[in-house]
Design a protein around this motif. Structure first.
Motif, short mmCIF file in Angstrom:
data_model
loop_
_atom_site.label_atom_id
_atom_site.label_comp_id
_atom_site.label_asym_id
_atom_site.label_seq_id
_atom_site.Cartn_x
_atom_site.Cartn_y
_atom_site.Cartn_z
N ASN A 287 -5.29 1.90 -5.12
CA ASN A 287 -4.74 0.80 -4.32
C ASN A 287 -4.62 -0.48 -5.14
OD1 ASN A 287 -3.59 -0.12 -1.87
ND2 ASN A 287 -5.50 -1.11 -1.29
N ASP B 232 -6.80 -2.73 4.03
CA ASP B 232 -6.81 -1.48 4.81
C ASP B 232 -6.78 -1.90 6.28
OD1 ASP B 232 -6.81 1.17 5.39
OD2 ASP B 232 -8.78 1.63 4.54
N LYS C 135 0.85 -1.19 0.00
CA LYS C 135 0.00 0.00 0.00
C LYS C 135 0.89 1.25 0.00
CE LYS C 135 -4.19 1.63 2.39
NZ LYS C 135 -5.17 1.14 1.40
N GLU D 73 -1.23 6.65 1.27
CA GLU D 73 -2.53 6.01 1.49
C GLU D 73 -2.52 5.21 2.78
OE1 GLU D 73 -3.47 3.75 -1.98
OE2 GLU D 73 -3.48 5.49 -3.31
#
Length: 461
Positions: free
Chosen positions: A266, A142, A85, A89
């Motif tokens: 992403n 995430d 990632k 972000e």
């Protein structure tokens, strides 16, 4: 996302940097005995934490959120190394997680039941209370933001948590747990490393009250089957196959920029990424030309990281290859680059048909499969004809089409003229194979609590 739950022998897990292939580190997976001990310790810790005043629990979460912000760069760097990632972000994800902890710290003490209007000489109440031991199975795409939502809501309402982060980012999960536990009493939050076997042991434990899972549909179904045997409550946000409808009359270049953002951000590894595109024939040619231009900007002009690992890259490439074998046309990307790591180029496919896997299944990579349709009605019908039900987007200048889209699409979230965005604190129910229950927002506090009705009458009455 988290793999299908299986019972495998414990061992070591190696994590490699998906950009370079270099070893990040090794962790030892928990054994079944470790799982049993962790759940038992959580049950012990629950007695004290459930009785802790809500304001004190909130103060602990606020302190953890403050430290999370202080260590945002550290967490983001580890996230970048484990999952690829992008640093900016990843840092945004950490800050979003800290904000979520603050949100639940504020909402937790205000989460209340209600009084009932019974007889004048009695008191009738509906009182919420914690459910008990919560297992949180969280994803890699995430990892901080998602985990903070589940952990924050559970802890704010007096539950205790056993957290198993994805085996693809165990060091991020460990670091996050370290930050939170510094502000919590013993046995309120534990972290276990491991793959599907550890998840299976946790999900099948008779002493677990809630299983909250964000990840693949296959794993979610396995969790639901395990919970059906134990009686645990299940919260699932599973996979999605989110559609984007491009109506006639819209600016095709603007629509292409929205499609590229939804498909390639992403590296396409967002729960609500655009997975399939239905574009009206009237704007299809210009839209496709502009979408190919957008793909060509990545990663040189617009940063785009790698896929999380080689296994994910193989999955993405297999879906692209299947589409090409069935007659799709490759307009951009589609060829894995040479060298180490798990990079995959931004890919645009045209001529896609409903029988292709790239339209029927979640790809979870930087692939924009485009199907040209003759009408908004056809786009709406085909977008709705899917086994998933997470999100969908429609780009249109027609208010009537926007109205039809949000009413008729069988998904939890419908976005009009923006692939991402929305007001804070919203919460939606995923549909069909995409899961069940509120997984975020104030409503998650309801999911993490159980309500008791209390009637207090007069003695001797």
């Amino acid at each position: 996302m988290t793999e299908l739950l299986t019972r495998e022998a414990p061992g070591a897990i190696e994590v490699h940097d998906p950009a370079s292939g270099e070893l990040v580190g090794r962790v030892t997976t928990a054994t079944e005995e470790d799982v049993t001990r962790a759940v038992a310790a959580a049950r012990t810790g629950f007695a004290e934490w459930a009785r802790t005043p809500a304001g004190e629990r909130a103060a602990s979460l606020k302190a953890a959120a403050a430290e999370l912000r202080e260590r945002a760069d550290e967490l983001a760097a580890m996230n970048n190394r484990e999952t690829g990632k992008l640093l900016d972000e990843a840092r945004e994800g950490v800050l979003a997680g800290a904000g979520t902890l603050d949100q639940y710290a504020e909402l937790g003490p205000a989460h209340r039941g209600r009084s009932l209007q019974g007889g004048w000489d009695a008191t009738d109440l509906m009182v919420p209370g914690p459910r008990g031991v919560v297992v949180a199975l969280t994803p890699w795409n995430d990892p901080v933001a998602v985990a903070c939502g589940l952990l924050g809501a559970a802890l704010a309402t007096g539950n205790v948590v056993v957290h198993k982060p994805s085996e693809r980012c165990p060091h991020v999960g460990r670091l996050l747990t370290e930050v939170l536990t510094r502000h919590l009493p013993p046995d309120v939050l534990a972290c276990l490393d491991g793959d599907g076997a550890v998840g299976a042991w946790l999900a099948s434990s008779e002493d677990v009250d809630v299983i909250a899972h964000v990840g693949s549909t296959a794993t979610g179904r396995s969790v639901a089957m395990a919970a059906a045997r134990t009686g645990a409550k299940v919260l699932l946000e599973n996979g999605g196959n989110d559609a984007l409808i491009v109506d006639e009359g819209v600016d095709p270049r603007w629509a292409a920029s929205q499609a590229a953002l939804g498909s390639f951000a992403n590296a396409g590894q967002i729960c609500v990424s655009v997975e399939r595109i239905y574009v009206h024939r009237a704007v299809a040619r210009e839209f496709l030309e502009a979408l190919v231009e957008e793909a060509g900007k990545r990663p040189d002009e617009v940063p785009m990281g790698p896929l999380v690992d080689q296994r994910q890259r193989d999955h993405v490439h297999e879906q692209v290859r299947d589409a090409l074998e069935q007659g799709a046309e490759l307009l951009a990307g589609g060829v894995p680059p040479d060298g180490p790591g798990a990079r995959y180029p931004a890919t645009v496919l045209s001529g896609c048909t409903p029988s292709m896997r790239v339209l029927r299944e979640e790809t979870f990579g930087p692939v924009a499969p485009v199907r040209v349709v003759d009408s908004f009605e056809q786009a709406l019908s085909e977008a709705a004809d899917d086994s998933y039900g997470l999100t969908a987007t429609v780009l249109t200048e027609s208010m009537s089409h926007a109205q039809r889209a949000w009413r008729e699409l069988p998904v939890g979230t419908v976005k009009v003229n923006n692939v991402f965005g929305g007001a804070p604190a919203g919460a939606a129910h995923p549909r069909k194979a995409s899961g069940e229950g509120f997984g975020y927002g104030p409503e998650l506090l309801d999911e993490m609590t159980v309500t008791k009705v209390v009637h207090i009458g007069q003695p001797g009455g």
